[in-house]
Write an enzyme that holds these catalytic residues in place. Structure first.
Site, PDB file in Angstrom:
ATOM      1  N   ASP A  35       4.267  -7.356  95.355  1.00 26.74           N
ATOM      2  CA  ASP A  35       5.009  -7.809  94.562  1.00 26.74           C
ATOM      3  C   ASP A  35       6.222  -7.692  93.835  1.00 26.74           C
ATOM      4  O   ASP A  35       5.737  -7.008  92.531  1.00 26.74           O
ATOM      5  CB  ASP A  35       3.930  -8.682  93.736  1.00 26.74           C
ATOM      6  CG  ASP A  35       3.140  -8.634  94.886  1.00 26.74           C
ATOM      7  OD1 ASP A  35       2.980  -9.945  95.876  1.00 26.74           O
ATOM      8  OD2 ASP A  35       1.457  -8.178  94.750  1.00 26.74           O
ATOM      9  N   LYS A 110       8.022 -13.312  92.856  1.00 27.29           N
ATOM     10  CA  LYS A 110       6.878 -13.762  92.223  1.00 27.29           C
ATOM     11  C   LYS A 110       7.464 -14.488  91.267  1.00 27.29           C
ATOM     12  O   LYS A 110       7.528 -14.527  89.881  1.00 27.29           O
ATOM     13  CB  LYS A 110       6.166 -12.789  91.929  1.00 27.29           C
ATOM     14  CG  LYS A 110       5.564 -12.174  92.486  1.00 27.29           C
ATOM     15  CD  LYS A 110       3.808 -12.845  92.713  1.00 27.29           C
ATOM     16  CE  LYS A 110       2.768 -12.323  93.654  1.00 27.29           C
ATOM     17  NZ  LYS A 110       2.194 -13.663  94.075  1.00 27.29           N
TER      18      LYS A 110
HETATM   19  O1  G3P Z   1       2.189 -12.242 101.004  1.00 28.46           O
HETATM   20  C1  G3P Z   1       0.778 -12.324 101.361  1.00 28.46           C
HETATM   21  C2  G3P Z   1       0.051 -12.539  99.898  1.00 28.46           C
HETATM   22  O2  G3P Z   1      -0.423 -11.532  99.206  1.00 28.46           O
HETATM   23  C3  G3P Z   1       0.157 -13.803  99.305  1.00 28.46           C
HETATM   24  O3  G3P Z   1      -0.664 -13.574  98.150  1.00 28.46           O
HETATM   25  O4  G3P Z   1      -1.415 -14.154  95.575  1.00 28.46           O
HETATM   26  O5  G3P Z   1      -1.535 -12.133  96.856  1.00 28.46           O
HETATM   27  O6  G3P Z   1       0.704 -11.802  96.203  1.00 28.46           O
HETATM   28  P1  G3P Z   1      -0.919 -12.994  96.674  1.00 28.46           P
HETATM   29 MG    MG Z   2       1.618 -10.848  97.339  1.00 30.67          MG
END
Ligand code: G3P
Ligand code: MG
Length: 244
Positions: A35, A110
């Protein structure tokens, strides 16, 4: 079915740190997910939350901190004493970890809470500077950035991430211009996911941490799963492949 290490090997190591990524880099899995956020002075750093409170000994929003300040905090100790001293990594550092491996890198942009204007340009430029564009798959819950990245990186796959359960995933993906649909485990168990796969979309599912869910999704024709326990799911997949 492909396996992505979600935030690195985040079940056993502090998520989105070099420790978690180096562990994932040793595994014979398809890829890794991470992320991207951006500091006040424009450095691309890897962290799931916009704030550092949950995964460090500091407090506050990444976008309000300089890189020097954010690097002074410990991003390992919350997960266990043995991880103390781990720093937040930059995108550059993570790409270096995978420089000589075979893994695909899913960079999640993000921008769904703060817009971080121009983030996609910074990320694309960084990936290009490592000569790793062909190893990257982009994704975001922010579908405006998905639309822009589809134009700016036309040879790359760009996944639209969904939190909600949609009635017609396929039509939505077509409207956006992508057939990479990244959905939650709850959504994957609904009719619309089956229809989207049947219509030819690449459906990828987060976050899948049990062999039972892995088996179910594989039988549905899901393209890939994101897991916090890549070692567990890889061992499971391997034993299935070679069982007599
Ligand atoms: O990209 C898959 C997953 O990472 C999406 O949700 O909140 O874990 O970033 P999150
Ligand atoms: Mg993610």
């Amino acid at each position: 079915m492909n396996i992505f290490a979600h935030r690195g090997a985040s079940g056993t190591y502090p998520e989105n740190t070099l420790l978690a990524f180096r562990e994932a880099a040793k595994m014979p899995i398809y890829g890794v997910e991470l992320d991207v956020q951006r500091t006040k002075d424009g450095v691309l750093v890897i962290n799931h939350d916009e704030k550092i409170d949950r995964t460090s000994n500091g407090k506050g929003y990444i976008r309000d901190m300089t890189f020097e300040e954010i690097r002074s905090y410990d991003f390992g100790i919350w997960k266990g004493e043995q991880f103390a001293g781990e720093k937040i990594p930059t995108l550059d550092e993570v790409l270096d970890v995978f420089r000589t491996t075979h893994h695909m890198i899913n960079i999640e942009l993000k921008t769904d809470v703060f817009e971080y204007p121009g983030l996609e340009d910074d990320v694309i430029e960084t990936v290009k500077s490592h000569d790793m564009m062909e190893r990257v798959l982009f994704s975001s819950f922010d579908h405006e950035i998905v639309e822009r990245v589809l134009k700016k990186a036309p040879s790359n796959e760009v996944g639209a991430l969904f939190m909600k359960i949609l009635v017609n995933l396929d039509a939505y993906g077509q409207m956006l211009g992508t057939n990479a649909l990244h959905i939650s485990l709850v959504a994957a168990k609904r009719e619309s996911a089956k229809k989207a796969i049947k219509a030819g979309n690449k459906v990828r599912v987060y976050t899948v941490n049990t062999p039972e869910d892995y088996d179910f999704l594989e039988s549905m024709g899901v393209d890939a799963v994101f897991t916090d326990y890549p070692e567990l799911l890889y061992r499971h997949a391997f034993s299935k492949r070679y069982e007599c």
